[in-house]
Design an enzyme around this catalytic site. Structure first.
Site, short mmCIF file in Angstrom:
data_model
loop_
_atom_site.label_atom_id
_atom_site.label_comp_id
_atom_site.label_asym_id
_atom_site.label_seq_id
_atom_site.Cartn_x
_atom_site.Cartn_y
_atom_site.Cartn_z
N GLY A 51 10.36 6.16 14.49
CA GLY A 51 8.98 5.80 14.86
C GLY A 51 8.90 4.30 15.05
N GLY A 69 11.05 4.40 20.54
CA GLY A 69 10.10 4.94 19.70
C GLY A 69 9.82 6.50 20.11
N CYS A 102 13.94 13.80 20.77
CA CYS A 102 12.97 12.93 21.74
C CYS A 102 13.30 12.93 23.25
CB CYS A 102 13.06 11.34 20.89
SG CYS A 102 14.74 10.64 20.81
N GLU A 192 3.77 13.52 22.90
CA GLU A 192 4.71 14.05 22.74
C GLU A 192 4.48 15.25 22.09
OE1 GLU A 192 9.41 12.82 21.12
OE2 GLU A 192 7.51 11.63 20.39
#
Length: 207
Positions: A51, A69, A102, A192
């Site tokens: 984060g 991030g 991610c 996302e």
């Protein structure tokens, strides 16, 4: 998971002749401990994924840092692409671990010249395109008021997510695909998503 990977790396390194302590990991993890580790004089470079709080802490540690991030990676299908392979690769990336990485694709950007072909390929390979009304129902359950993915649906299958939104999808659906006209607050599914849901854009060309 991280501890198990680190233990495996450590055992392999020592078996190959590396000294004890070549691979280390924290056994009691906290933000304070992580910040102390990053500031330690023996740490030369930081690679931080997570984060924005963690990334800011890495950048504030006073040494070289690479911070990553939230993901939200787009995939661009250009007019000269092997469209079938592009669809296959994007779906493979989006469905691996149900899209929690991610690095997982989060949106598809397709040139108009191959848009029809791309839509056919995605559909043939398990992608299910939602109507605008279905997209609204999906957004209502998948995106929280804080503009984050609903934790109860993170990492769940496309079929599970569809059922949670009250949608009917074909058997074998691997990913839900949502055509959108833009990004940002007016398009909640452009964030996302951390699950097998792809936002989908058609553009005239790369410009």
């Amino acid at each position: 998971c991280i501890t198990l990977v680190a233990e495996t790396l450590d055992a392999a390194a020592r078996a190959a002749g590396a000294p004890d302590g070549a691979v280390n990991w924290m056994t009691q993890v906290s933000l304070d401990a992580t910040q102390e580790l990053m500031k330690h004089r023996d740490v030369a470079v930081i690679l931080a994924t997570g984060g924005m709080g963690l990334v800011r802490a890495a950048y504030s540690a006073g040494k070289p840092a690479y911070g990553v991030g939230p993901g939200n990676a787009p995939c661009f299908i250009e007019r000269t692409a092997d469209v079938a392979k592009a669809a296959r690769d994007i779906l493979a990336g989006k469905t691996f671990d149900n899209g929690v990485l991610c690095s997982s694709p989060n949106s598809v950007v397709v040139e108009t010249a191959v848009a029809d072909q791309a839509r056919r390929e995605f559909t043939a390979q398990g992608g299910h395109f939602l109507s605008p009304a279905e997209a609204e129902r999906l957004a209502a359950v998948l995106i929280t008021p804080q503009r984050l993915p609903n934790p109860k649906l993170v990492g769940k299958s496309a079929a599970h997510i569809a059922a949670a939104a009250g949608l009917t999808v074909p058997e074998g659906t691997r990913a839900l695909i949502v055509p959108l006209a833009g990004v940002g607050r007016d398009y909640p599914l452009s964030i996302e998503k951390l699950c097998p849901v792809l936002s989908y854009y058609v553009v005239n060309d790369w410009q």
